[in-house]
Design a protein around this motif. Structure first.
Motif, short mmCIF file in Angstrom:
data_model
loop_
_atom_site.label_atom_id
_atom_site.label_comp_id
_atom_site.label_asym_id
_atom_site.label_seq_id
_atom_site.Cartn_x
_atom_site.Cartn_y
_atom_site.Cartn_z
N GLN A 85 50.89 -31.06 44.45
CA GLN A 85 51.37 -31.10 43.06
C GLN A 85 52.71 -31.82 42.92
O GLN A 85 53.10 -32.18 41.82
N ARG A 86 53.44 -31.94 43.99
CA ARG A 86 54.75 -32.58 43.94
C ARG A 86 54.87 -33.65 45.02
O ARG A 86 54.50 -33.43 46.17
N ASP A 116 55.12 -35.34 39.54
CA ASP A 116 53.97 -34.45 39.60
C ASP A 116 52.74 -35.26 40.00
O ASP A 116 52.84 -36.46 40.27
N ASP A 117 51.56 -34.63 40.02
CA ASP A 117 50.38 -35.32 40.56
C ASP A 117 49.84 -36.41 39.64
O ASP A 117 48.93 -37.14 40.01
#
Lengths: 178, 394
Positions: free
Chosen positions: B252-253, B271-272
């Motif tokens: 996600q990061r 973020d993704d």
């Protein structure tokens, strides 16, 4: 197989003392046969290129220890053919890195079925890597059975029987093609 | 078929792209030749004599009254050697405090350190990185990429120029690596090697939870692509010099570390979907960073004014920083144990490893003489061993 030529001896001596032109002469003289031999054993252009490249790099790294009185070809071909046999065996024993998961990657990358440009190549492909190697060493690189035995660390009788069996199978398959 | 016919038939088979293959191979052979150092006969034989003569000379000089005077002067000028590090460090690595194995690269090559402290050298390579699950290690030296088992058995190898920064994808199916200024991808079994793009000199990073999404930096931009189709997923501007790139374990990061100037560096968090969520400039010089295996915490090393600091930063709020450990000299690298409970810190100036129970520094285990431990039989005078990763149990 012909003995050591005077020009080859000079190239090796030159390369050992750091001469790039001498190394290049040695490379140009030996690359085509090394690459072709690897290709005839593995039947994969990229793999053959890698194998022949690695063999040369390995030879270059140990050039200082090489005995100038001996011919360069058998030394190089020994590395090439043994690596080619290992590669072909590994490919036959999928998955190559020992896990089913990693084996899936192979299927994704190598989708194309093998097609062969010549009936001889197609017939060679049907032989085991060990038989292909012996046929290539004898009939492409023109080594005597005794020299092949030393290169592959095999008894001479094994080389002779592999050669006989390989050639019989090759003849049978080529006959079937006609 | 007679012998001559067989030979003609074999000679008639044309391997693909013979000239191109020869050209590529010559370029590699030339590079390998340039790297090697020929040792002419006289040097091989005279070296020992020269060393012996020099040693005799030095001993003689030291034993003479003028020699002693010089040594005393030098000692006064330099002063007593400053001792840094944790005083109660163990002299040898007996065991790891948590499960798993540590991959290390020393001047003698990569080593796998097992939980019981046993060490195994993987060969004569310069860099190393774990495969997922730790079943293999991808190692490299200048012109070769090799997959080996943790016991050091070679599985396959690939000759390419200036190979470095190889990273195995979490699926195990792909390896991304840099060959000079090119980013290349090869299947986990060594087949299908191909160039993906030009890339900056920063290790590419695979997204952990999705197959074959790869982040890398090329001139002016951060890119995330599908490595199989080369389809771009997202891009972001990145003008500053990139230093390190890494995904959180849930994908996600993505954190990009860049250099602002000689005394500052910046962390950017994406973020993704490629949206930049955080950006913060830090004083000091960036050394290393590693995401925790179970959340968005980032262990970060920076150095400033002759001291180094390890801190844990929250990638969702970069101002949330927890100082963990500070010491004199230089820290080299940091890794989390697979369970996320322990941090392993390389303290180059003290020649020590510190195992810290996460951010609770009251529980600390130190091991000293790392250079010597990874140079058995040698002097241990080479570079400090690099920690490449702390991976899964056997």
């Amino acid at each position: 197989m012909a003995g050591l030529r005077a020009d080859e001896r000079a190239w090796i001596a030159g390369a050992q003392t750091g001469s790039l032109p001498d190394l290049e002469a040695l490379f140009r003289d030996h690359w085509p046969r090394a690459y072709r031999a690897a290709y005839l054993v593995v039947h994969d252009g990229a793999a053959a290129e890698d194998i022949a490249q690695e063999a040369f790099i390995s030879a270059i790294r140990t050039l200082d220890r090489f005995d100038r009185r001996r011919p360069f070809g058998p030394w190089l071909h020994r590395i090439v053919v043994n690596r080619a046999i290992d590669w072909a065996r590994a490919r036959a024993l999928r998955p190559e890195v020992g896990e089913a998961a990693l084996g899936l990657a192979v299927a994704e990358v190598e989708q194309a079925p093998a097609t062969y440009s010549s009936p001889v190549l197609a017939a060679l492909a049907q032989l085991s890597p060990e038989h292909r190697a012996v046929v290539v060493l004898r009939h492409l690189l023109e080594y005597a059975p005794g020299e092949i035995a030393r290169m592959l660390d095999l008894p001479r009788g094994t080389v002779n029987s592999r050669l006989r069996r390989g050639l019989d199978e090759l003849a049978g398959r080529l006959e079937g093609e006609r | 078929m007679k012998d001559a016919e067989r030979r003609r038939a074999l000679l008639g088979i044309m391997p693909p792209d013979e000239l191109g293959a020869q050209r590529r191979a010559w370029s590699l052979a030339r590079a390998a030749f340039a790297e090697r150092e020929p040792t002419p006969w006289p040097r091989r034989h005279t070296r020992g004599l020269v060393v012996a003569a020099a040693a005799i000379g030095v001993v003689a000089a030291i034993l003479s009254p003028p020699g002693r005077a010089v040594i005393d002067e030098v000692r006064d000028a330099v002063g007593t050697e400053r001792v840094v590090g944790v005083p109660k460090a163990r002299p040898a690595l007996f065991s790891l405090p948590a499960k798993g194995r540590v991959l290390v690269t020393a001047p003698t090559g990569p080593w796998v350190v097992s939980a019981d402290g046993a060490k195994r050298r993987l060969g004569d390579y310069e860099e190393a990185s774990w495969s997922p699950g730790g079943r293999h290690v991808v190692v490299s030296r200048r012109s070769q990429l090799v997959a080996v088992t943790p016991k050091g058995d070679s599985r396959w190898s690939l000759a390419r120029p200036r190979v470095h920064a190889a990273r195995w994808s979490p699926s195990g199916f792909r390896i991304a690596y840099l060959s000079g200024a090119n980013l290349r991808v090869v299947a986990g079994d060594g087949t299908g090697d191909r160039r993906l793009d030009a890339a900056a000199d920063v290790a590419p990073a695979w997204r952990p939870v999705e197959d074959h999404l790869l982040a890398y930096v090329r001139r002016g931009g951060l890119r995330v692509v599908d490595a199989d189709t080369t389809r771009g997923v997202w891009t972001a501007d990145a003008d500053a010099a990139p230093l390190q790139l890494g995904w959180s374990s849930d994908g996600q990061r993505l954190v990009l570390v860049t250099e602002v100037d000689r005394g500052r560096f910046a962390l950017s968090t994406f973020d993704d979907t490629g949206r930049r969520r955080q950006f913060l400039v830090f004083p000091g010089r960036f050394v290393d960073a590693a995401f925790a295996p179970d959340d968005h915490r980032l262990a970060l090393i920076r150095s400033q004014a002759g001291r180094s600091e390890l801190l844990v930063v929250d990638a969702d709020g970069l101002r949330r920083q927890e100082p963990v450990f500070e010491g004199a000299g230089r820290f080299s690298d940091v890794a989390w144990d697979p369970g996320g409970s322990w941090l392993l810190l390389g303290w180059e100036s003290a020649d020590q490893w510190l195992f810290m129970r996460s951010t609770d520094v009251s529980k600390i285990k130190a091991v000293s003489s790392l250079r010597k431990q990874f140079d058995p039989g040698g002097t241990g005078a080479g570079a400090f061993p690099r920690i490449e990763g702390w991976c899964c149990p056997e």
